[in-house]
Design an enzyme around this catalytic site. Structure first.
Site, PDB file in Angstrom:
ATOM      1  N   HIS A  18       0.825  -1.205   0.000  1.00 36.16           N
ATOM      2  CA  HIS A  18       0.000   0.000   0.000  1.00 36.16           C
ATOM      3  C   HIS A  18       0.865   1.264   0.000  1.00 36.16           C
ATOM      4  O   HIS A  18       1.559   1.533   0.973  1.00 36.16           O
ATOM      5  CB  HIS A  18      -0.876  -0.040   1.257  1.00 36.16           C
ATOM      6  CG  HIS A  18      -1.942   0.992   1.308  1.00 36.16           C
ATOM      7  ND1 HIS A  18      -2.273   1.644   2.462  1.00 36.16           N
ATOM      8  CD2 HIS A  18      -2.774   1.468   0.346  1.00 36.16           C
ATOM      9  CE1 HIS A  18      -3.262   2.478   2.224  1.00 36.16           C
ATOM     10  NE2 HIS A  18      -3.588   2.390   0.955  1.00 36.16           N
ATOM     11  N   GLU A  45       0.690  -0.787  -4.893  1.00 39.22           N
ATOM     12  CA  GLU A  45      -0.460   0.119  -4.961  1.00 39.22           C
ATOM     13  C   GLU A  45       0.067   1.538  -4.887  1.00 39.22           C
ATOM     14  O   GLU A  45       0.983   1.826  -4.094  1.00 39.22           O
ATOM     15  CB  GLU A  45      -1.419  -0.165  -3.796  1.00 39.22           C
ATOM     16  CG  GLU A  45      -2.760   0.540  -3.902  1.00 39.22           C
ATOM     17  CD  GLU A  45      -2.836   1.933  -3.287  1.00 39.22           C
ATOM     18  OE1 GLU A  45      -3.830   2.636  -3.523  1.00 39.22           O
ATOM     19  OE2 GLU A  45      -1.887   2.343  -2.582  1.00 39.22           O
ATOM     20  N   ASP A  47      -1.061   6.051  -5.736  1.00 41.17           N
ATOM     21  CA  ASP A  47      -2.133   7.034  -5.923  1.00 41.17           C
ATOM     22  C   ASP A  47      -1.699   8.115  -6.907  1.00 41.17           C
ATOM     23  O   ASP A  47      -0.578   8.635  -6.804  1.00 41.17           O
ATOM     24  CB  ASP A  47      -2.455   7.699  -4.578  1.00 41.17           C
ATOM     25  CG  ASP A  47      -2.803   6.672  -3.521  1.00 41.17           C
ATOM     26  OD1 ASP A  47      -3.876   6.064  -3.623  1.00 41.17           O
ATOM     27  OD2 ASP A  47      -1.982   6.473  -2.597  1.00 41.17           O
ATOM     28  N   HIS A  60      -0.897  10.810  -2.425  1.00 42.34           N
ATOM     29  CA  HIS A  60      -2.221  10.388  -1.967  1.00 42.34           C
ATOM     30  C   HIS A  60      -3.181  11.546  -1.746  1.00 42.34           C
ATOM     31  O   HIS A  60      -4.285  11.584  -2.294  1.00 42.34           O
ATOM     32  CB  HIS A  60      -2.074   9.576  -0.671  1.00 42.34           C
ATOM     33  CG  HIS A  60      -3.377   9.088  -0.131  1.00 42.34           C
ATOM     34  ND1 HIS A  60      -4.174   9.840   0.717  1.00 42.34           N
ATOM     35  CD2 HIS A  60      -4.053   7.927  -0.318  1.00 42.34           C
ATOM     36  CE1 HIS A  60      -5.251   9.169   1.024  1.00 42.34           C
ATOM     37  NE2 HIS A  60      -5.208   7.998   0.410  1.00 42.34           N
ATOM     38  N   GLU A 121      -4.313   3.712  -8.458  1.00 44.36           N
ATOM     39  CA  GLU A 121      -5.487   4.429  -7.943  1.00 44.36           C
ATOM     40  C   GLU A 121      -5.537   5.854  -8.489  1.00 44.36           C
ATOM     41  O   GLU A 121      -4.610   6.644  -8.293  1.00 44.36           O
ATOM     42  CB  GLU A 121      -5.505   4.454  -6.409  1.00 44.36           C
ATOM     43  CG  GLU A 121      -6.735   5.215  -5.935  1.00 44.36           C
ATOM     44  CD  GLU A 121      -7.086   5.060  -4.472  1.00 44.36           C
ATOM     45  OE1 GLU A 121      -6.416   4.309  -3.749  1.00 44.36           O
ATOM     46  OE2 GLU A 121      -8.063   5.724  -4.068  1.00 44.36           O
TER      47      GLU A 121
HETATM   48  O1  G3P Z   1      -6.631  -0.261  -2.188  1.00 47.75           O
HETATM   49  C1  G3P Z   1      -7.449   0.522  -1.419  1.00 47.75           C
HETATM   50  C2  G3P Z   1      -6.742   1.663  -0.784  1.00 47.75           C
HETATM   51  O2  G3P Z   1      -5.662   2.100  -1.535  1.00 47.75           O
HETATM   52  C3  G3P Z   1      -7.688   2.779  -0.576  1.00 47.75           C
HETATM   53  O3  G3P Z   1      -7.269   3.610   0.420  1.00 47.75           O
HETATM   54  O4  G3P Z   1      -6.580   5.722   1.378  1.00 47.75           O
HETATM   55  O5  G3P Z   1      -4.921   4.397   0.136  1.00 47.75           O
HETATM   56  O6  G3P Z   1      -6.635   5.553  -1.069  1.00 47.75           O
HETATM   57  P1  G3P Z   1      -6.311   4.868   0.207  1.00 47.75           P
HETATM   58 CA    CA Z   2      -4.649   4.257  -2.458  1.00 50.59          CA
END
Ligand code: G3P
Ligand code: CA
Length: 265
Positions: A18, A45, A47, A60, A121
């Site tokens: 993450h 993962e 953002d 993020h 994301e």
């Molecule tokens: O994969 C889900 C997760 O990434 C969502 O939470 O706060 O990292 O965007 P966040």
């Molecule tokens: Ca995320």
């Protein structure tokens, strides 16, 4: 095989890091991604947002305040201005000097890891569609698109990625999404998987989504008890801030199954 379809019928634990190796390094930095890759996670993962001059950057929050020494909206700064900021010292002074990466810099880092899967994301913002288009184009150019699943809390972006690009998507329970479209041809019909936070995760929610044909994916089981709970709920796809417990438990399960496998062969 590194295609994202591999996850469809998979029952083994799959671990996504993450925002990189977030438990130990400043999130969404190249160092956090490098360390996650070195720890052999299955997936990264990250953002995505847009700079003022239209460059896709990896961060993020919509503002700079929490994870850099800057302040204000990310999209009010050009890439050159964003690159002046420190994105490491907020986590620990030892990381001073780390920068907000561009998607292109992350793509370059990923060159050496042809097996790793990507959870991309697109953060909700007025630029989200432009971010989605630019990210898809760049990931395609680098040859990575086949190993991507795209996430968004904006149901309009989920629908756009699904309808316009036929990409695999991860959405969330309706109440967590903006622009959610209910009904048989709505948002849930365009979601390949659903992200369920540990707070919401129960066997019932997993079954309810499975009844809709949607596989569940938990975030963030960071300790043994949460990893085991996720498995009890029938969820083997896990996005973790600390991937070590999930990876160790996967190894223990595989090791325990070995004598049985031998007997059966
Ligand atoms: O994969 C889900 C997760 O990434 C969502 O939470 O706060 O990292 O965007 P966040
Ligand atoms: Ca995320």
């Amino acid at each position: 095989m590194n295609k994202i379809e591999h996850l469809e019928n998979n029952t083994d634990i799959i671990v996504a890091a993450h925002r990189g190796l977030k438990s130990d390094y400043p999130e969404n930095t190249l160092l956090a991604f490098q360390k996650a890759l070195e720890s052999e996670v299955d997936m990264l993962e990250f953002d995505l947002r847009l700079s003022k001059d239209g460059v896709v950057v990896v961060i993020h929050d919509d503002t700079l305040d929490r994870t850099t020494n800057g302040s204000g909206q990310v999209s009010d700064y050009t890439l050159a201005e964003l690159k002046q900021l420190d994105a490491g010292a907020w986590f620990d002074p030892v990381f001073e000097g780390l920068k907000i990466p561009t998607l292109e810099e992350l793509c370059t880092l990923l060159n050496a890891y042809p097996e790793v899967l990507l959870n991309v994301e697109v953060k909700p913002s007025r630029h989200a569609k432009e971010v989605a288009d630019k990210a898809v184009a760049m990931l395609e150019d680098y040859g990575y698109l086949q190993r991507c699943v795209f996430t968004s809390f904006d149901a309009a972006i989920i629908a756009y990625l699904h309808d316009s690009y036929q990409l695999k998507t991860q959405g969330f329970p309706a109440e967590l999404m903006t622009n959610f479209d209910s009904g048989p041809d709505g948002t849930y019909s365009k979601m390949w998987v659903v992200g369920i936070s540990m707070k919401l995760l129960t066997p019932k929610i997993v079954k309810d989504f499975l009844d809709l044909g949607i596989k569940s994916w938990s975030y963030c089981p960071d300790v043994d008890q949460q990893v085991y709970y996720s498995l009890e709920c029938g969820v083997a796809l896990m996005t973790c801030n600390n991937p070590r417990p999930a990876m160790r438990i996967r190894h223990e399960i595989a090791t325990a199954a070995q004598p049985l496998n031998k007997e059966m062969s």
